[in-house]
Motif scaffolding. Structure first.
Motif, PDB file in Angstrom:
ATOM      1  N   LEU A  22      14.150  60.363 -11.243  1.00 17.00           N
ATOM      2  CA  LEU A  22      13.096  59.524 -10.680  1.00 17.00           C
ATOM      3  C   LEU A  22      12.954  59.746  -9.177  1.00 17.00           C
ATOM      4  O   LEU A  22      13.911  60.104  -8.488  1.00 17.00           O
ATOM      5  N   ASP A  23      11.741  59.506  -8.671  1.00 15.90           N
ATOM      6  CA  ASP A  23      11.511  59.564  -7.235  1.00 15.90           C
ATOM      7  C   ASP A  23      12.110  58.329  -6.580  1.00 15.90           C
ATOM      8  O   ASP A  23      12.430  57.343  -7.260  1.00 15.90           O
ATOM      9  N   PRO A  24      12.299  58.333  -5.251  1.00 18.99           N
ATOM     10  CA  PRO A  24      12.956  57.202  -4.573  1.00 18.99           C
ATOM     11  C   PRO A  24      12.298  55.851  -4.836  1.00 18.99           C
ATOM     12  O   PRO A  24      12.986  54.843  -5.016  1.00 18.99           O
ATOM     13  N   ARG A  25      10.968  55.808  -4.864  1.00 17.99           N
ATOM     14  CA  ARG A  25      10.295  54.528  -5.097  1.00 17.99           C
ATOM     15  C   ARG A  25      10.608  53.993  -6.502  1.00 17.99           C
ATOM     16  O   ARG A  25      10.922  52.800  -6.668  1.00 17.99           O
ATOM     17  N   SER A  26      10.570  54.870  -7.504  1.00 22.22           N
ATOM     18  CA  SER A  26      10.868  54.440  -8.866  1.00 22.22           C
ATOM     19  C   SER A  26      12.332  54.031  -9.013  1.00 22.22           C
ATOM     20  O   SER A  26      12.653  53.086  -9.731  1.00 22.22           O
ATOM     21  N   ARG A  27      13.212  54.739  -8.330  1.00 25.36           N
ATOM     22  CA  ARG A  27      14.630  54.362  -8.358  1.00 25.36           C
ATOM     23  C   ARG A  27      14.823  52.963  -7.814  1.00 25.36           C
ATOM     24  O   ARG A  27      15.546  52.139  -8.398  1.00 25.36           O
ATOM     25  N   ASN A  28      14.176  52.653  -6.705  1.00 22.18           N
ATOM     26  CA  ASN A  28      14.300  51.310  -6.130  1.00 22.18           C
ATOM     27  C   ASN A  28      13.766  50.249  -7.075  1.00 22.18           C
ATOM     28  O   ASN A  28      14.306  49.130  -7.151  1.00 22.18           O
ATOM     29  N   GLN A  29      12.701  50.562  -7.809  1.00 20.87           N
ATOM     30  CA  GLN A  29      12.154  49.609  -8.771  1.00 20.87           C
ATOM     31  C   GLN A  29      13.150  49.351  -9.902  1.00 20.87           C
ATOM     32  O   GLN A  29      13.326  48.203 -10.331  1.00 20.87           O
ATOM     33  N   VAL A  30      13.807  50.405 -10.382  1.00 24.00           N
ATOM     34  CA  VAL A  30      14.820  50.220 -11.416  1.00 24.00           C
ATOM     35  C   VAL A  30      15.996  49.420 -10.871  1.00 24.00           C
ATOM     36  O   VAL A  30      16.556  48.552 -11.562  1.00 24.00           O
ATOM     37  N   TRP A  31      16.391  49.682  -9.639  1.00 26.31           N
ATOM     38  CA  TRP A  31      17.473  48.896  -9.031  1.00 26.31           C
ATOM     39  C   TRP A  31      17.126  47.412  -8.996  1.00 26.31           C
ATOM     40  O   TRP A  31      17.984  46.560  -9.269  1.00 26.31           O
ATOM     41  N   ASP A  32      15.885  47.089  -8.672  1.00 30.95           N
ATOM     42  CA  ASP A  32      15.457  45.686  -8.659  1.00 30.95           C
ATOM     43  C   ASP A  32      15.563  45.069 -10.050  1.00 30.95           C
ATOM     44  O   ASP A  32      15.939  43.899 -10.200  1.00 30.95           O
ATOM     45  N   ILE A  33      15.231  45.855 -11.079  1.00 32.79           N
ATOM     46  CA  ILE A  33      15.343  45.365 -12.453  1.00 32.79           C
ATOM     47  C   ILE A  33      16.801  45.074 -12.792  1.00 32.79           C
ATOM     48  O   ILE A  33      17.124  44.048 -13.403  1.00 32.79           O
ATOM     49  N   VAL A  34      17.701  45.960 -12.394  1.00 33.59           N
ATOM     50  CA  VAL A  34      19.125  45.765 -12.665  1.00 33.59           C
ATOM     51  C   VAL A  34      19.612  44.485 -11.999  1.00 33.59           C
ATOM     52  O   VAL A  34      20.335  43.671 -12.605  1.00 33.59           O
ATOM     53  N   ARG A  35      19.215  44.277 -10.758  1.00 36.38           N
ATOM     54  CA  ARG A  35      19.627  43.053 -10.051  1.00 36.38           C
ATOM     55  C   ARG A  35      19.081  41.809 -10.746  1.00 36.38           C
ATOM     56  O   ARG A  35      19.766  40.774 -10.821  1.00 36.38           O
ATOM     57  N   ALA A  36      17.863  41.890 -11.264  1.00 36.24           N
ATOM     58  CA  ALA A  36      17.267  40.753 -11.970  1.00 36.24           C
ATOM     59  C   ALA A  36      18.024  40.458 -13.264  1.00 36.24           C
ATOM     60  O   ALA A  36      18.213  39.289 -13.639  1.00 36.24           O
ATOM     61  N   LEU A  37      18.456  41.497 -13.959  1.00 31.61           N
ATOM     62  CA  LEU A  37      19.234  41.299 -15.182  1.00 31.61           C
ATOM     63  C   LEU A  37      20.521  40.544 -14.885  1.00 31.61           C
ATOM     64  O   LEU A  37      20.901  39.614 -15.602  1.00 31.61           O
ATOM     65  N   VAL A  38      21.201  40.956 -13.821  1.00 35.82           N
ATOM     66  CA  VAL A  38      22.453  40.296 -13.452  1.00 35.82           C
ATOM     67  C   VAL A  38      22.199  38.843 -13.046  1.00 35.82           C
ATOM     68  O   VAL A  38      22.954  37.940 -13.422  1.00 35.82           O
TER      69      VAL A  38
END
Length: 322
Positions: free
Chosen positions: A165-181
């Motif tokens: 993934l590109d950096p912007r998409s990676r950051n979006q996935v990171w936000d999803i992971v944080r929301a799951l936690v």
């Protein structure tokens, strides 16, 4: 009770030992990172813990249940998102999520409502009516994770969720992971990206060639390999190799030439040992843009622990999970 406990976990594929006696204790809540290069055994370990592969030795318990004798109970409580999108690409995003919700027992109205909720939460509501095969890589990863949490799991396995993934998409996935936690789900995250583990994981197990070679918080891992780290950026990328040679002579340490063509880093046992570096650069006519001492990066931790970087494909052993 830990979310995951393993003792001496082993998996063989013919003569290849893909997982070689892994011991893990993953606390409930938060993100636990499993860090290592391709072929280190990360995916095979996750597939055993998710009951998709039989174990060949040792033992493992997930959410208090044995992976051999209580596999069905584990499957009812966990989700797994693999490295590649597992949806029907000829269906729309909404159709995929509605189908999965119906399989979980949702009524038609409830399934549509859950699909709309997830599409909105993951920022892809506008694409819900499009076929998945038209989605970008980042959108595919987001909808794949959305599909994994139709029913909110107690534990989710995310196997290299940002690969490619590109950096912007990676950051979006990171936000999803944080929301799951934040919602109470425990996340076991495998990654070969050191910055990803640093950003997300409370604790990290570093694995190489099927073995756990270190475990701890990012701070503990960094502290285990030296007093600090030197970070240098030269002005001319053509002189980086010369600068690296000077540092190796002065520091007697491994010097990493970073992905950035002008950047270098080196582990320090004593910060005072770098005092001669700047005069040496000046004598050699090497212009320096920046010169700083800080904490070691996880790249440097991995190099110190294994003798090679996480991206060094010369040490990769093929992992066969079929």
């Amino acid at each position: 009770m830990p979310a995951i406990e393993t003792s001496g976990l082993i998996k063989r594929f013919g003569d290849n030992v893909a997982v070689d006696g892994i011991d893990l204790s993953v606390p409930s809540g938060g993100v636990y990172g499993v860090l290592g290069p391709n072929g280190a055994g990360k995916t095979t370990t996750i597939r055993m813990l998710a009951t998709l592969l039989p174990i060949d030795g040792g033992s493992a318990r997930v959410l208090g249940h044995d992976v051999v004798s209580e596999a069905d109970r584990i499957r009812s409580k966990v989700s797994l998102t693999g490295q590649f999108a597992s949806l029907d690409e000829d269906l729309t995003g909404t159709e995929n999520l509605v189908l999965l919700a119906r399989l979980y027992g949702y009524s038609r109205p409830a399934a549509r409502s859950r699909a709309d909720e997830l599409l909105s939460a993951f920022g892809i509501a506008d694409a819900g009516g499009r076929q998945v095969k038209t989605y970008s890589g980042g959108m595919r990863r987001r909808i794949d994770i959305a599909a994994s949490i139709i029913v909110t799991p107690e534990l989710i396995f995310l196997d290299e969720p940002t690969t490619g993934l590109d950096p912007r998409s990676r950051n979006q996935v990171w936000d999803i992971v944080r929301a799951l936690v934040a919602g109470g789900t425990t996340v076991l995250l495998t990654t070969q990206y050191l910055d990803e583990a640093d950003q997300l994981a409370g604790r990290i197990a570093v694995i190489d060639r099927g073995k756990v070679i270190a475990e701890g918080t990012t701070g503990e891992l960094k502290a285990s390999v030296g007093a600090g780290s030197l970070h240098v950026r030269v002005v001319d990328p053509g002189r980086r190799a010369d600068a690296a040679a000077i540092l190796r002579t002065l520091l007697s340490e491994s010097v990493i030439e970073e992905a950035d063509p002008v950047a270098l880093s080196a582990r320090l046992d004593q910060a005072s040992s770098v005092a001669a570096a700047l005069p040496a650069f000046e004598d050699a006519g090497i212009a320096v843009a920046s010169f700083a001492i800080g904490q070691p990066s996880l790249d440097e931790v991995f190099l110190a622990l294994t003798g090679h970087t996480a991206q060094d494909e010369s040490n990769i052993e093929t992992e066969t999970a079929s």
